[in-house]
Design a protein around this motif. Structure first.
Motif, PDB file in Angstrom:
ATOM      1  N   GLY A 200       0.890  -1.143  -0.162  1.00  0.00           N
ATOM      2  CA  GLY A 200       0.220   0.189  -0.100  1.00  0.00           C
ATOM      3  C   GLY A 200       0.983   1.165   0.117  1.00  0.00           C
ATOM      4  O   GLY A 200       2.051   1.215   0.565  1.00  0.00           O
ATOM      5  N   TYR A 201       0.580   2.302  -0.931  1.00  0.00           N
ATOM      6  CA  TYR A 201       1.262   3.487  -0.869  1.00  0.00           C
ATOM      7  C   TYR A 201       1.536   4.069   0.403  1.00  0.00           C
ATOM      8  O   TYR A 201       2.630   4.495   0.860  1.00  0.00           O
ATOM      9  CB  TYR A 201       0.596   4.371  -1.851  1.00  0.00           C
ATOM     10  CG  TYR A 201       1.298   5.777  -1.633  1.00  0.00           C
ATOM     11  CD1 TYR A 201       2.607   5.944  -2.465  1.00  0.00           C
ATOM     12  CD2 TYR A 201       0.681   6.739  -1.049  1.00  0.00           C
ATOM     13  CE1 TYR A 201       3.249   7.150  -2.435  1.00  0.00           C
ATOM     14  CE2 TYR A 201       1.300   8.038  -1.338  1.00  0.00           C
ATOM     15  CZ  TYR A 201       2.474   8.386  -1.831  1.00  0.00           C
ATOM     16  OH  TYR A 201       3.285   9.384  -1.622  1.00  0.00           O
ATOM     17  N   GLU A 202       0.616   4.382   1.410  1.00  0.00           N
ATOM     18  CA  GLU A 202       0.455   4.847   2.318  1.00  0.00           C
ATOM     19  C   GLU A 202       1.563   4.275   3.678  1.00  0.00           C
ATOM     20  O   GLU A 202       2.127   4.936   4.350  1.00  0.00           O
ATOM     21  CB  GLU A 202      -1.077   5.246   2.994  1.00  0.00           C
ATOM     22  CG  GLU A 202      -1.671   6.282   2.575  1.00  0.00           C
ATOM     23  CD  GLU A 202      -3.042   6.638   2.970  1.00  0.00           C
ATOM     24  OE1 GLU A 202      -3.206   6.000   4.062  1.00  0.00           O
ATOM     25  OE2 GLU A 202      -3.890   7.477   2.187  1.00  0.00           O
ATOM     26  N   ALA A 203       1.345   3.090   3.673  1.00  0.00           N
ATOM     27  CA  ALA A 203       2.242   2.253   4.328  1.00  0.00           C
ATOM     28  C   ALA A 203       3.415   2.055   4.138  1.00  0.00           C
ATOM     29  O   ALA A 203       4.227   1.483   4.928  1.00  0.00           O
ATOM     30  CB  ALA A 203       1.487   0.824   4.803  1.00  0.00           C
ATOM     31  N   THR A 204       3.818   2.602   2.808  1.00  0.00           N
ATOM     32  CA  THR A 204       5.454   2.316   2.310  1.00  0.00           C
ATOM     33  C   THR A 204       6.099   3.524   2.593  1.00  0.00           C
ATOM     34  O   THR A 204       5.945   4.851   2.107  1.00  0.00           O
ATOM     35  CB  THR A 204       5.387   2.087   1.060  1.00  0.00           C
ATOM     36  OG1 THR A 204       4.565   0.721   0.568  1.00  0.00           O
ATOM     37  CG2 THR A 204       6.754   1.790   0.510  1.00  0.00           C
TER      38      THR A 204
END
Length: 206
Positions: A32-36
């Motif tokens: 996921g973008y936000e978790a990266t």
């Protein structure tokens, strides 16, 4: 005069922006973008966080580049002659077939696009571009209905949603390099969309 010494590469040898972007997209899709975080990206690239900044200013710029790669491929379809001339059903078939081709060519990038939540300005801009593309396809469906080349007894919104659902689902199961080629996949999608599952009467076993 002694030969010029080669300029050393920045970051890990062999890495360029395209490679960094490709690996980043794979990580975004997995986590996921936000978790990266940039730290997670650095770990997957095998370089330091500071080395990533030699290629892009920020994580958001990686996202912008990735989404533009997906969207420019889709938007480019609409500039091709097959999308703008001829009967509406022929144009619709052309656009759908080319959409499948772009999706399989840029699968990780389109996957990222289809999973956006619109939480950042970059994502919202990309979603707006995607909506514009989707509306163009919906317009082709409506034009084909008007000219009488596709059935009109199905609600047009249902038709459009099923089209998008069918094609967008490809990112969840298609495996590049497998037994199903992109060309055969496109043929199968077009057959399902325009002909359905029923065999022609002449081909049925009595």
């Amino acid at each position: 005069m002694p030969p010029k010494r080669p300029v050393p590469r920045r970051g890990r040898p062999g890495y360029d922006q395209a490679t960094v972007l490709r690996i980043a997209v794979d990580v975004f899709n997995r986590h996921g973008y936000e978790a990266t975080s940039m730290g997670v990206l650095a770990d997957n690239l095998g370089i330091s966080k500071s080395a990533i900044y030699h290629h892009v200013p920020s994580k958001g710029d990686l996202l912008r580049l990735a989404l533009d790669h997906a969207l420019s491929g889709l938007e480019g379809i609409l500039t091709e002659s097959g999308a703008s001339s001829g009967r509406a059903d022929d144009r619709l078939e052309f656009v759908l077939r080319r959409t499948v081709a772009v999706l399989t060519e840029r699968l990780p990038f389109v996957t990222l696009l289809l999973r956006l939540r619109g939480n950042t300005e970059v994502e919202r801009e990309a979603l707006e571009r995607r909506r514009t593309f989707d509306h163009t396809i919906a317009g082709l469906v409506d034009a084909a209905r008007t000219e009488g080349s596709v059935r009109s007894d199905i609600d047009p919104r249902t038709t459009t949603r099923l089209l998008f659902g069918t094609i967008n689902s490809i990112v969840e199961w298609y495996k590049p390099g497998g037994p199903l080629s992109p060309e055969k996949l496109a043929d199968d999608v077009i057959t399902m969309v325009f002909d359905g599952l029923h065999l022609p009467a002449a081909a049925r076993i009595s």
